[in-house]
Design an enzyme around this catalytic site. Structure first.
Site, PDB file in Angstrom:
ATOM      1  N   ASP A 135       0.837  -1.208   0.000  1.00  0.00           N
ATOM      2  CA  ASP A 135       0.000   0.000   0.000  1.00  0.00           C
ATOM      3  C   ASP A 135       0.870   1.255   0.000  1.00  0.00           C
ATOM      4  OD1 ASP A 135       0.792  -0.862   2.580  1.00  0.00           O
ATOM      5  OD2 ASP A 135      -0.775   0.316   3.546  1.00  0.00           O
ATOM      6  N   HIS A 164       8.113   8.361   4.656  1.00  0.00           N
ATOM      7  CA  HIS A 164       6.893   9.175   4.693  1.00  0.00           C
ATOM      8  C   HIS A 164       7.158  10.604   4.244  1.00  0.00           C
ATOM      9  CE1 HIS A 164       4.222   6.362   7.299  1.00  0.00           C
ATOM     10  NE2 HIS A 164       5.152   5.668   6.652  1.00  0.00           N
ATOM     11  N   GLU A 194      -0.551  -2.119   5.229  1.00  0.00           N
ATOM     12  CA  GLU A 194       0.411  -2.026   6.345  1.00  0.00           C
ATOM     13  C   GLU A 194       0.310  -0.674   7.035  1.00  0.00           C
ATOM     14  OE1 GLU A 194       3.810  -1.005   8.644  1.00  0.00           O
ATOM     15  OE2 GLU A 194       3.394  -0.085   6.698  1.00  0.00           O
ATOM     16  N   GLU A 195      -0.086   0.350   6.293  1.00  0.00           N
ATOM     17  CA  GLU A 195      -0.102   1.704   6.841  1.00  0.00           C
ATOM     18  C   GLU A 195      -1.314   2.009   7.723  1.00  0.00           C
ATOM     19  OE1 GLU A 195       2.343   3.637   6.715  1.00  0.00           O
ATOM     20  OE2 GLU A 195       3.555   3.024   4.996  1.00  0.00           O
ATOM     21  N   ARG A 219      18.897  -6.548  14.044  1.00  0.00           N
ATOM     22  CA  ARG A 219      19.126  -6.600  15.491  1.00  0.00           C
ATOM     23  C   ARG A 219      18.573  -7.895  16.054  1.00  0.00           C
ATOM     24  NH1 ARG A 219      19.792  -2.626  19.131  1.00  0.00           N
ATOM     25  NH2 ARG A 219      18.091  -3.466  20.397  1.00  0.00           N
TER      26      ARG A 219
END
Length: 394
Positions: free
Chosen positions: A78, A364, A136-137, A178
């Site tokens: 998206d 963004h 996802e947003e 990580r």
């Protein structure tokens, strides 16, 4: 097996996929044409994609030469309601919408991995499940949650999952990972403050909701500075404020929206209570009333401790030990890949996309312009992780 040479054979199509997706972005839950494009590409590879999974999601399975484990690879597709400012010849054709978070790169990368794995299916046992995820947003209506509810991790059951995000703060060639938390929880809240309107020349006759809001905003910052340990990461941000109707009227209502991010579940579980206490207490002390609506969004994205050494070793094989980065701290951005991490052993990594000498545009931002040289790197990491896992190297 020379993965790099196989990737190079498909690179022109991979870049073409990325540019098509970049030029035709669609917002969360509206990605109908994007999903159709993905499904069409998978069919051309000889796969049988399942569409409409958890909304607009697309899933396909690449079967190896013999039964075995199942590894899943995920990409989101998206876009964001942001105007593009890159000036690229393949800029967004959808005004006010663009891939300012790099999901076009993620999806092109997974399509590329699919092309490579289809070529190599005679060389591995088990299967690779390709998970192309929408929305996802949308923190409050996550595509990952919907796909999981629709059975994406079953039939065949997923044994491990891998995903990645482009990272504009690292140059092309760097890949970061990580052990443990990579990204933060992402919660959202709305605050409504109600006072009493009066003429601006007679503030004593009213209750100023704007003045109360100002005190609430200041007090909220003390949660992080005074109620959370300096050893824990947390953020409380007010992103919008709306109030008042006229310059000479004491405002009777102010609405605030904000987000809360942290990495520690114990801290996260206390944030709603602490924000509510400040909102109600500060407003009450000023004669106003305050109401909090708190929405729990994404969980922290936490890499599997058991898979981490395997993933790090694989990344080093691809980019070299000097380019495999272990960041000192997690990012406080949110990712709904977190919901997969809660259910199956998973790894999420960041792929550097900054061109040499280029200006850094954050995620963004309408100026985000990933270097496409990052595509074969991400594809090789994802593909190697899948093949090695299926081969039993982890």
């Amino acid at each position: 097996m020379q993965l790099q040479s196989v990737i190079q054979q498909h690179l022109s199509q991979i870049v073409a996929d990325r540019r098509y997706l970049h030029q035709h972005p669609e917002l969360s839950h509206q990605e109908v044409n994007t999903a159709a494009y993905i499904a069409a590409q998978l069919r051309e590879m000889g796969l049988s994609p399942r569409t409409g999974v958890g909304g607009n999601g697309v899933v396909a399975v690449i079967e190896g030469k013999a039964p075995g484990k199942c590894v899943a690879l995920r990409a989101d597709f998206d876009a964001l309601p942001i105007a593009e400012a890159t000036g690229l010849p393949f800029s967004s054709e959808n005004e006010g919408v663009c891939h300012a978070c790099g999901h076009d790169m993620h999806t092109a990368g997974l399509l590329g991995a699919a092309r490579v794995l289809c070529d190599l299916r005679s060389e591995f046992s088990g299967c690779v499940k390709l998970v192309f995820q929408p929305a996802e947003e949308d923190v409050l209506d996550s595509g990952a949650v919907k796909m999981i509810a629709d059975g994406v991790l079953e039939n065949p059951k997923v044994d491990a999952m891998f995903g990645q995000h482009i990272w504009p703060y690292y140059p092309v060639g760097k890949v970061a990972i990580r052990d443990g938390a990579m990204m933060a929880s992402s919660d959202r809240f709305h605050i409504t403050i109600r006072g009493k309107a009066s003429h601006g020349s007679a503030p004593e006759s009213g209750i100023d909701a704007i003045a109360a809001a100002a005190q609430v905003i200041s007090a909220l910052q003390t949660i992080v500075s005074r109620r959370v340990s300096p050893l824990d990461s947390a953020v409380v941000t007010i992103g919008t404020i709306h109030g008042g109707a006229r310059y000479n009227v004491i405002a009777d209502t102010v609405k605030l929206e904000g987000t809360c991010r942290n990495l520690n579940p114990e801290v996260r579980n206390k944030m709603e209570e602490r924000i509510r206490a400040i909102v109600e207490g500060v407003c009450g002390g000023m004669g106003a009333s305050g109401e909090l609506e708190y929405f729990r969004g994404y969980s922290p994205t936490v890499n599997s401790h058991e898979l981490f050494p395997f993933a790090l070793e694989t990344i080093r094989e691809v980019v070299g030990e000097e380019n495999a980065v272990i960041p000192e701290s997690s990012a406080l951005g949110g990712e709904d890949f977190s919901f997969y991490c809660e259910r199956v052993p998973s790894i999420f990594f960041w792929t550097g996309i900054l061109s040499p000498g280029a200006e850094v545009y954050p995620l963004h931002n309408g100026g985000l312009n990933p270097d496409e040289k990052a595509l074969p790197i991400a594809i090789e990491v994802m593909t190697r992780c899948a093949l090695k896992f299926l081969a039993g190297e982890k």
